[in-house]
Write a protein that holds these residues in place. Sequence first.
Motif, PDB file in Angstrom:
ATOM      1  N   ARG A  95       0.844  -1.198   0.000  1.00 15.07           N
ATOM      2  CA  ARG A  95       0.000   0.000   0.000  1.00 15.07           C
ATOM      3  C   ARG A  95       0.882   1.251   0.000  1.00 15.07           C
ATOM      4  NH1 ARG A  95      -5.134  -0.845   2.499  1.00 15.07           N
ATOM      5  NH2 ARG A  95      -5.867  -2.935   1.963  1.00 15.07           N
ATOM      6  N   PRO A  96       0.437   2.309  -0.633  1.00 16.32           N
ATOM      7  CA  PRO A  96       1.196   3.563  -0.558  1.00 16.32           C
ATOM      8  C   PRO A  96       1.023   4.222   0.804  1.00 16.32           C
ATOM      9  CG  PRO A  96      -0.845   3.898  -1.770  1.00 16.32           C
ATOM     10  CD  PRO A  96      -0.772   2.419  -1.480  1.00 16.32           C
ATOM     11  N   VAL A  97       2.026   4.947   1.223  1.00 14.89           N
ATOM     12  CA  VAL A  97       1.947   5.737   2.453  1.00 14.89           C
ATOM     13  C   VAL A  97       2.254   7.183   2.075  1.00 14.89           C
ATOM     14  CG1 VAL A  97       2.847   6.097   4.782  1.00 14.89           C
ATOM     15  CG2 VAL A  97       2.661   3.766   3.867  1.00 14.89           C
ATOM     16  N   PRO A  98       1.237   7.926   1.592  1.00 15.81           N
ATOM     17  CA  PRO A  98       1.475   9.324   1.209  1.00 15.81           C
ATOM     18  C   PRO A  98       1.914  10.140   2.416  1.00 15.81           C
ATOM     19  CG  PRO A  98      -0.879   8.817   1.209  1.00 15.81           C
ATOM     20  CD  PRO A  98      -0.171   7.524   1.410  1.00 15.81           C
ATOM     21  N   HIS A  99       2.828  11.064   2.168  1.00 18.88           N
ATOM     22  CA  HIS A  99       3.353  11.841   3.288  1.00 18.88           C
ATOM     23  C   HIS A  99       3.708  13.255   2.841  1.00 18.88           C
ATOM     24  CE1 HIS A  99       6.855   9.929   1.331  1.00 18.88           C
ATOM     25  NE2 HIS A  99       7.486  11.051   1.620  1.00 18.88           N
ATOM     26  N   ASP A 100       3.689  14.158   3.807  1.00 16.08           N
ATOM     27  CA  ASP A 100       4.093  15.543   3.609  1.00 16.08           C
ATOM     28  C   ASP A 100       5.228  15.848   4.572  1.00 16.08           C
ATOM     29  OD1 ASP A 100       1.921  16.175   1.783  1.00 16.08           O
ATOM     30  OD2 ASP A 100       0.616  16.095   3.547  1.00 16.08           O
TER      31      ASP A 100
END
Length: 338
Positions: A282-287
């Motif tokens: 799964r992707p783990v989008p982050h800022d």
Amino acid sequence: MRVLVTGGAGYIGSHTVVQLIAAGHEVVIVDSFVNASPSVLPRLEDLAGTSIETHSFDVRDVDKTSALFAEGRFDAVIHFAGLKAVGESSEIPLEYYDNNLGTTFSLLRAMQRHEVGTLVFSSSATVYGETTTVPMHEDLPTSATNPYGWTKVMQEQILSDAARAGGPQIALLRYFNPVGAHVSGTIGEDPQGTPNNLMPFIAQVAVGRRARLQVFGDDYPTPDGTALRDYIHVEDLAAGHVAALEHLGAHPEIDVRAWNLGTGQGSSVLEMVRAFEAASGRPVPHDVAPRRRGDLAVCYADPTRAESELGWRAQHTIERMCADTWRWQAANPQGYNA
């Protein structure tokens, strides 16, 4: 041994309970369930293959604690009970000092009254304060940067003074960053509210409970600019408690001794994100957000003493940590209280 485990329904406590029973010890749990769910108890009994005596009250209650010791005939105590959120401790410091120091005073009084001679204490690498010495070793001076950390420094001092004055033997186990879950996926970390630590936050993003991860700082003097931390599998951590307990039993000449429980190497925030994406698919989008005040660029253990004296060494890789965390999170997307 017959072992009382305070906070035994919590994240690290529950994994330690399973390993204690597997090692042949008899376990009694006491937990206030402020930071734990009663739903963990039947899961623990299934994993352990036996019923587990459990008491639900706050160890700060001196009368109830003393009564439990009077009936329990314990050989040793492993003390996990306490509040543990760094940020929250700065918001409600008096509650942290009252809770964390109060449980320790109550336990020591009951142990003295009922002649229980061994205690393994759940401490923390926060006792090393803002030191830039890495790897961090047990002979560094202790300090802290927040009320939670100071409670650990103070508890270590209280326990050490008690031990040197003829009180119980004390093991001070200084954790670095516990992560992971039992390989079965039936018990794991289930923080209430917004997670304070990296791994459960990553897991909740991957499972869809949270939209994005915030990475605090990408301009540290590290290979990828994000902070390096020593992540240790909770199963390795639990094994360290069993090893310390049995070491004290075999060495009655020890009054108090500190041991680091870590892997001895640092992994960056972005390394953990990539490892979790690989484990979960799964992707783990982050800022990227600004650095948090007080965060160190690099923090990892020197675990040499634990290896040489306890015969203990961390076994699990970050890939295993992520795989086990994902197995737990995927099977329990809302934690214990789904």
